[in-house]
Structure formats: C-alpha cells, structure tokens
Design a protein around this motif. Structure first.
Motif, short mmCIF file in Angstrom:
data_model
loop_
_atom_site.label_atom_id
_atom_site.label_comp_id
_atom_site.label_asym_id
_atom_site.label_seq_id
_atom_site.Cartn_x
_atom_site.Cartn_y
_atom_site.Cartn_z
N LEU A 172 0.80 -1.19 0.08
CA LEU A 172 -0.04 0.22 -0.20
C LEU A 172 0.74 1.44 0.01
N ARG A 173 2.11 1.19 0.79
CA ARG A 173 3.10 2.29 0.77
C ARG A 173 3.50 2.37 -0.61
N ASN A 174 3.74 1.54 -1.23
CA ASN A 174 4.26 1.66 -2.65
C ASN A 174 3.33 2.16 -3.52
N ILE A 175 1.94 1.72 -3.49
CA ILE A 175 1.15 2.40 -4.41
C ILE A 175 0.82 3.93 -4.11
N GLY A 176 0.66 4.18 -2.71
CA GLY A 176 0.80 5.77 -2.32
C GLY A 176 1.98 6.39 -2.86
N LEU A 177 3.15 5.95 -2.95
CA LEU A 177 4.44 6.65 -3.69
C LEU A 177 4.03 6.80 -4.86
N ALA A 178 3.30 5.83 -5.82
CA ALA A 178 3.31 5.88 -7.20
C ALA A 178 2.26 7.26 -7.45
N LEU A 179 1.18 6.79 -6.62
CA LEU A 179 0.18 8.03 -6.84
C LEU A 179 0.66 9.44 -6.36
N ALA A 180 1.51 9.55 -5.63
CA ALA A 180 1.99 10.85 -5.29
C ALA A 180 2.98 11.39 -6.37
N ALA A 181 3.75 10.33 -7.08
CA ALA A 181 4.57 10.66 -8.29
C ALA A 181 3.66 11.03 -9.59
N VAL A 182 2.62 10.30 -9.74
CA VAL A 182 2.06 10.35 -11.00
C VAL A 182 1.04 12.08 -10.66
N GLY A 183 0.60 12.24 -9.36
CA GLY A 183 0.06 13.65 -9.13
C GLY A 183 0.99 14.71 -9.37
N GLY A 184 2.34 14.44 -8.85
CA GLY A 184 3.40 15.47 -8.67
C GLY A 184 3.69 15.70 -10.42
N THR A 185 3.65 14.74 -11.25
CA THR A 185 3.85 14.84 -12.90
C THR A 185 2.97 15.67 -13.31
N ILE A 186 1.53 15.42 -13.02
CA ILE A 186 0.57 16.10 -13.58
C ILE A 186 0.93 17.58 -13.36
N LEU A 187 1.04 17.99 -11.88
CA LEU A 187 0.90 19.36 -11.55
C LEU A 187 2.52 20.02 -12.29
N ALA A 188 3.35 19.05 -12.45
CA ALA A 188 4.73 19.81 -13.01
C ALA A 188 4.53 19.66 -14.39
N ALA A 189 3.67 19.34 -15.40
CA ALA A 189 3.71 19.18 -16.68
C ALA A 189 4.16 20.38 -17.33
N PRO A 190 4.93 20.49 -18.45
CA PRO A 190 5.34 21.63 -18.94
C PRO A 190 4.46 22.20 -19.93
N VAL A 191 3.50 21.36 -20.22
CA VAL A 191 2.31 22.04 -21.18
C VAL A 191 1.21 22.51 -20.28
N VAL A 192 0.29 23.17 -21.06
CA VAL A 192 -0.79 23.77 -20.27
C VAL A 192 -2.02 22.80 -20.18
N LEU A 193 -2.51 22.30 -19.19
CA LEU A 193 -3.55 21.34 -18.82
C LEU A 193 -4.91 21.99 -18.41
N PRO A 194 -5.92 21.36 -18.83
CA PRO A 194 -7.28 22.01 -18.27
C PRO A 194 -7.28 22.01 -16.78
N VAL A 195 -7.83 22.93 -16.09
CA VAL A 195 -7.93 23.12 -14.91
C VAL A 195 -8.66 22.06 -14.01
N GLY A 196 -9.41 21.31 -14.63
CA GLY A 196 -9.93 20.02 -14.03
C GLY A 196 -8.99 19.00 -13.73
N ILE A 197 -7.99 18.86 -14.82
CA ILE A 197 -6.99 17.76 -14.77
C ILE A 197 -5.94 18.17 -13.73
N VAL A 198 -5.43 19.63 -13.78
CA VAL A 198 -4.65 19.81 -12.71
C VAL A 198 -5.02 19.92 -11.24
N SER A 199 -6.60 19.94 -11.02
CA SER A 199 -7.22 19.87 -9.76
C SER A 199 -6.98 18.22 -9.26
N ILE A 200 -7.40 17.60 -10.23
CA ILE A 200 -7.41 16.05 -9.98
C ILE A 200 -5.83 15.62 -9.73
#
Length: 74
Positions: free
Chosen positions: A18-46
């Motif tokens: 479960l810890r490893n799954i949580g780390l993967a989720l945090a990494a995916v969320g961080g990648t979405i937030l730090a994306a170098p392209v403009v993403l829709p507000v809903g995707i950034v919020s998610i």
C-alpha cells in the motif's frame, strides 16, 4: 511508542504494498502538476488531489507496525 520508533518498526507486507502504491500515486500527481504543457484546470485539480492522497496513504502505511505482543485485550 513515539513516532521515530514507530517509523523504524517492521511494517506488515500489506502496508508495504500500500505504501508503494501511495508513492506511485504521489509521483503521478506531482508529474501532472509539474507538466510543462498547459492542462485543463480540472486535470490539474485532480492531479493535486492524487498527489495529496498518495502522500497520506504512504505516510499512514509507513507508520503502521506489526504488534508482537501476546496479550489479548478484551
């Protein structure tokens, strides 16, 4: 048991997974937030929610320990 001892104590196998799954989720969320392209507000919020949820899952799973005491509380 204080937080330092609890963090260093053995963790059950389920919570390690479960810890490893949580780390993967945090990494995916961080990648979405730090994306170098403009993403829709809903995707950034998610992405923010996914990062926070992953961090919480990882922290709680890391602090869960194996109880080796032989006493039965009734």
């Amino acid at each position: 048991m204080n937080v330092i001892k609890r963090a260093k104590a053995p963790t059950p196998k389920f919570f390690k997974v479960l810890r490893n799954i949580g780390l993967a989720l945090a990494a995916v969320g961080g990648t979405i937030l730090a994306a170098p392209v403009v993403l829709p507000v809903g995707i950034v919020s998610i992405g923010g929610y996914i990062a926070v949820a992953g961090g919480i899952i990882s922290a709680v799973s890391q602090l869960t320990t194996i109880n080796d005491s032989k006493t039965n509380a009734v």
